[in-house]
Design a protein around this motif. Structure first.
Motif, PDB file in Angstrom:
ATOM      1  N   VAL A  34       1.902   2.147  11.983  1.00 23.94           N
ATOM      2  CA  VAL A  34       2.476   0.869  11.590  1.00 23.94           C
ATOM      3  C   VAL A  34       2.013   0.614  10.164  1.00 23.94           C
ATOM      4  O   VAL A  34       0.814   0.682   9.877  1.00 23.94           O
ATOM      5  CB  VAL A  34       2.003  -0.269  12.521  1.00 23.94           C
ATOM      6  N   ILE A  35       2.954   0.339   9.260  1.00 24.39           N
ATOM      7  CA  ILE A  35       2.626   0.115   7.856  1.00 24.39           C
ATOM      8  C   ILE A  35       3.015  -1.317   7.490  1.00 24.39           C
ATOM      9  O   ILE A  35       4.134  -1.746   7.754  1.00 24.39           O
ATOM     10  CB  ILE A  35       3.380   1.100   6.941  1.00 24.39           C
ATOM     11  N   THR A  36       2.063  -2.047   6.901  1.00 22.06           N
ATOM     12  CA  THR A  36       2.323  -3.415   6.446  1.00 22.06           C
ATOM     13  C   THR A  36       1.747  -3.572   5.043  1.00 22.06           C
ATOM     14  O   THR A  36       1.145  -2.648   4.509  1.00 22.06           O
ATOM     15  CB  THR A  36       1.648  -4.457   7.368  1.00 22.06           C
ATOM     16  N   ASP A  37       1.886  -4.776   4.483  1.00 20.01           N
ATOM     17  CA  ASP A  37       1.220  -5.019   3.205  1.00 20.01           C
ATOM     18  C   ASP A  37      -0.279  -5.195   3.472  1.00 20.01           C
ATOM     19  O   ASP A  37      -0.738  -5.047   4.591  1.00 20.01           O
ATOM     20  CB  ASP A  37       1.850  -6.197   2.451  1.00 20.01           C
ATOM     21  N   ASN A  38      -1.032  -5.498   2.427  1.00 18.04           N
ATOM     22  CA  ASN A  38      -2.487  -5.518   2.533  1.00 18.04           C
ATOM     23  C   ASN A  38      -3.090  -6.888   2.805  1.00 18.04           C
ATOM     24  O   ASN A  38      -4.298  -7.044   2.734  1.00 18.04           O
ATOM     25  CB  ASN A  38      -3.100  -4.978   1.237  1.00 18.04           C
ATOM     26  N   CYS A  92       0.294  -0.578   2.977  1.00 22.46           N
ATOM     27  CA  CYS A  92       1.367  -0.036   2.147  1.00 22.46           C
ATOM     28  C   CYS A  92       0.810   0.447   0.811  1.00 22.46           C
ATOM     29  O   CYS A  92       0.155  -0.308   0.085  1.00 22.46           O
ATOM     30  CB  CYS A  92       2.427  -1.104   1.918  1.00 22.46           C
ATOM     31  N   VAL A  93       1.061   1.688   0.473  1.00 20.15           N
ATOM     32  CA  VAL A  93       0.567   2.262  -0.782  1.00 20.15           C
ATOM     33  C   VAL A  93       1.179   1.547  -1.981  1.00 20.15           C
ATOM     34  O   VAL A  93       0.492   1.271  -2.962  1.00 20.15           O
ATOM     35  CB  VAL A  93       0.870   3.780  -0.834  1.00 20.15           C
ATOM     36  N   VAL A  94       2.445   1.217  -1.900  1.00 18.60           N
ATOM     37  CA  VAL A  94       3.107   0.535  -3.017  1.00 18.60           C
ATOM     38  C   VAL A  94       2.456  -0.827  -3.254  1.00 18.60           C
ATOM     39  O   VAL A  94       2.195  -1.211  -4.395  1.00 18.60           O
ATOM     40  CB  VAL A  94       4.620   0.391  -2.751  1.00 18.60           C
ATOM     41  N   HIS A  95       2.169  -1.553  -2.183  1.00 17.62           N
ATOM     42  CA  HIS A  95       1.522  -2.855  -2.323  1.00 17.62           C
ATOM     43  C   HIS A  95       0.128  -2.687  -2.911  1.00 17.62           C
ATOM     44  O   HIS A  95      -0.294  -3.456  -3.779  1.00 17.62           O
ATOM     45  CB  HIS A  95       1.457  -3.562  -0.964  1.00 17.62           C
ATOM     46  N   THR A  96      -0.593  -1.666  -2.485  1.00 15.13           N
ATOM     47  CA  THR A  96      -1.932  -1.390  -3.007  1.00 15.13           C
ATOM     48  C   THR A  96      -1.872  -1.106  -4.512  1.00 15.13           C
ATOM     49  O   THR A  96      -2.657  -1.655  -5.291  1.00 15.13           O
ATOM     50  CB  THR A  96      -2.557  -0.184  -2.280  1.00 15.13           C
ATOM     51  N   LEU A  97      -0.939  -0.262  -4.916  1.00 20.14           N
ATOM     52  CA  LEU A  97      -0.789   0.044  -6.342  1.00 20.14           C
ATOM     53  C   LEU A  97      -0.383  -1.193  -7.140  1.00 20.14           C
ATOM     54  O   LEU A  97      -0.861  -1.395  -8.259  1.00 20.14           O
ATOM     55  CB  LEU A  97       0.230   1.161  -6.543  1.00 20.14           C
ATOM     56  N   ASN A  98       0.485  -2.001  -6.564  1.00 19.78           N
ATOM     57  CA  ASN A  98       0.916  -3.224  -7.225  1.00 19.78           C
ATOM     58  C   ASN A  98      -0.282  -4.137  -7.490  1.00 19.78           C
ATOM     59  O   ASN A  98      -0.444  -4.664  -8.591  1.00 19.78           O
ATOM     60  CB  ASN A  98       1.977  -3.938  -6.396  1.00 19.78           C
ATOM     61  N   LEU A  99      -1.135  -4.309  -6.490  1.00 18.66           N
ATOM     62  CA  LEU A  99      -2.326  -5.143  -6.659  1.00 18.66           C
ATOM     63  C   LEU A  99      -3.261  -4.554  -7.715  1.00 18.66           C
ATOM     64  O   LEU A  99      -3.812  -5.277  -8.542  1.00 18.66           O
ATOM     65  CB  LEU A  99      -3.063  -5.289  -5.324  1.00 18.66           C
ATOM     66  N   ALA A 100      -3.429  -3.241  -7.683  1.00 19.63           N
ATOM     67  CA  ALA A 100      -4.309  -2.581  -8.656  1.00 19.63           C
ATOM     68  C   ALA A 100      -3.770  -2.747 -10.077  1.00 19.63           C
ATOM     69  O   ALA A 100      -4.525  -3.055 -11.004  1.00 19.63           O
ATOM     70  CB  ALA A 100      -4.459  -1.112  -8.312  1.00 19.63           C
ATOM     71  N   LEU A 101      -2.482  -2.552 -10.256  1.00 18.57           N
ATOM     72  CA  LEU A 101      -1.902  -2.667 -11.589  1.00 18.57           C
ATOM     73  C   LEU A 101      -1.945  -4.091 -12.118  1.00 18.57           C
ATOM     74  O   LEU A 101      -2.141  -4.314 -13.312  1.00 18.57           O
ATOM     75  CB  LEU A 101      -0.465  -2.139 -11.594  1.00 18.57           C
ATOM     76  N   ILE A 135       6.401  -4.727 -16.838  1.00 20.59           N
ATOM     77  CA  ILE A 135       7.099  -3.962 -15.793  1.00 20.59           C
ATOM     78  C   ILE A 135       6.959  -4.656 -14.447  1.00 20.59           C
ATOM     79  O   ILE A 135       7.937  -4.779 -13.699  1.00 20.59           O
ATOM     80  CB  ILE A 135       6.569  -2.514 -15.730  1.00 20.59           C
ATOM     81  N   ALA A 136       5.754  -5.121 -14.133  1.00 20.94           N
ATOM     82  CA  ALA A 136       5.532  -5.824 -12.862  1.00 20.94           C
ATOM     83  C   ALA A 136       6.375  -7.091 -12.794  1.00 20.94           C
ATOM     84  O   ALA A 136       6.970  -7.397 -11.753  1.00 20.94           O
ATOM     85  CB  ALA A 136       4.054  -6.152 -12.678  1.00 20.94           C
ATOM     86  N   ASP A 137       6.441  -7.830 -13.901  1.00 21.93           N
ATOM     87  CA  ASP A 137       7.265  -9.042 -13.939  1.00 21.93           C
ATOM     88  C   ASP A 137       8.746  -8.708 -13.741  1.00 21.93           C
ATOM     89  O   ASP A 137       9.458  -9.396 -13.006  1.00 21.93           O
ATOM     90  CB  ASP A 137       7.070  -9.794 -15.251  1.00 21.93           C
ATOM     91  N   ASP A 138       9.214  -7.649 -14.404  1.00 23.10           N
ATOM     92  CA  ASP A 138      10.612  -7.226 -14.252  1.00 23.10           C
ATOM     93  C   ASP A 138      10.902  -6.813 -12.812  1.00 23.10           C
ATOM     94  O   ASP A 138      11.935  -7.188 -12.242  1.00 23.10           O
ATOM     95  CB  ASP A 138      10.940  -6.063 -15.194  1.00 23.10           C
ATOM     96  N   ALA A 139      10.002  -6.054 -12.218  1.00 19.28           N
ATOM     97  CA  ALA A 139      10.184  -5.608 -10.829  1.00 19.28           C
ATOM     98  C   ALA A 139      10.185  -6.801  -9.880  1.00 19.28           C
ATOM     99  O   ALA A 139      10.998  -6.870  -8.956  1.00 19.28           O
ATOM    100  CB  ALA A 139       9.091  -4.624 -10.438  1.00 19.28           C
ATOM    101  N   SER A 140       9.308  -7.757 -10.124  1.00 16.77           N
ATOM    102  CA  SER A 140       9.267  -8.966  -9.298  1.00 16.77           C
ATOM    103  C   SER A 140      10.559  -9.756  -9.425  1.00 16.77           C
ATOM    104  O   SER A 140      11.107 -10.249  -8.438  1.00 16.77           O
ATOM    105  CB  SER A 140       8.077  -9.834  -9.704  1.00 16.77           C
TER     106      SER A 140
END
Length: 123
Positions: A45-49, A72-81, A106-111
């Motif tokens: 089961v994969i969720t956000d962090n 979620c790896v993507v959520h983890t990377l998002n938090l790290a970045l 980039i994060a703002d654009d993706a959001s």
């Protein structure tokens, strides 16, 4: 969503907008999906962090020892970045920000894109 040998398959969506997202609610939603699919067919089961998701994942792992919760790896990377420029040293922070400010853009654009898709029923 489930992933099979043939690829990902959409299982169902749950509107939880009127619910308080606490660990037992999330765990029950996940358990219902696991029961629908069959616990013997579920490996992960994969969720956000978010901490509530971690607790819900622990409840799932407690009830189903062969099912693993994974953040979620993507959520983890998002938090790290997002925190990459969060230095306490003001001078170092300014230099680091100059070098890494493109990440914020980039994060703002993706959001912005994510919010646009979510608000326009394009999921």
């Amino acid at each position: 969503m489930a992933v099979l040998d043939g690829g990902p398959v959409f299982v169902k969506a749950i509107d939880g907008s009127g619910e308080f997202k606490y660990k037992h609610y999330i765990a029950e939603v996940l358990k219902d999906a696991i029961k629908e699919i069959g616990h013997e067919n579920v490996v992960q089961v994969i969720t956000d962090n978010a901490s509530v998701m971690k607790f819900a994942g622990a409840l799932i792992e407690g009830e189903y020892p062969k099912i693993f919760w994974t953040p979620c790896v993507v959520h983890t990377l998002n938090l790290a970045l997002k925190n990459i420029c969060a230095s306490k040293n003001t001078k170092k922070k300014e230099v680091t920000y100059e070098e890494c400010s493109y990440i914020t853009r980039i994060a703002d654009d993706a959001s912005f894109i994510r919010v646009f898709i979510m608000n326009h029923s394009m999921r």
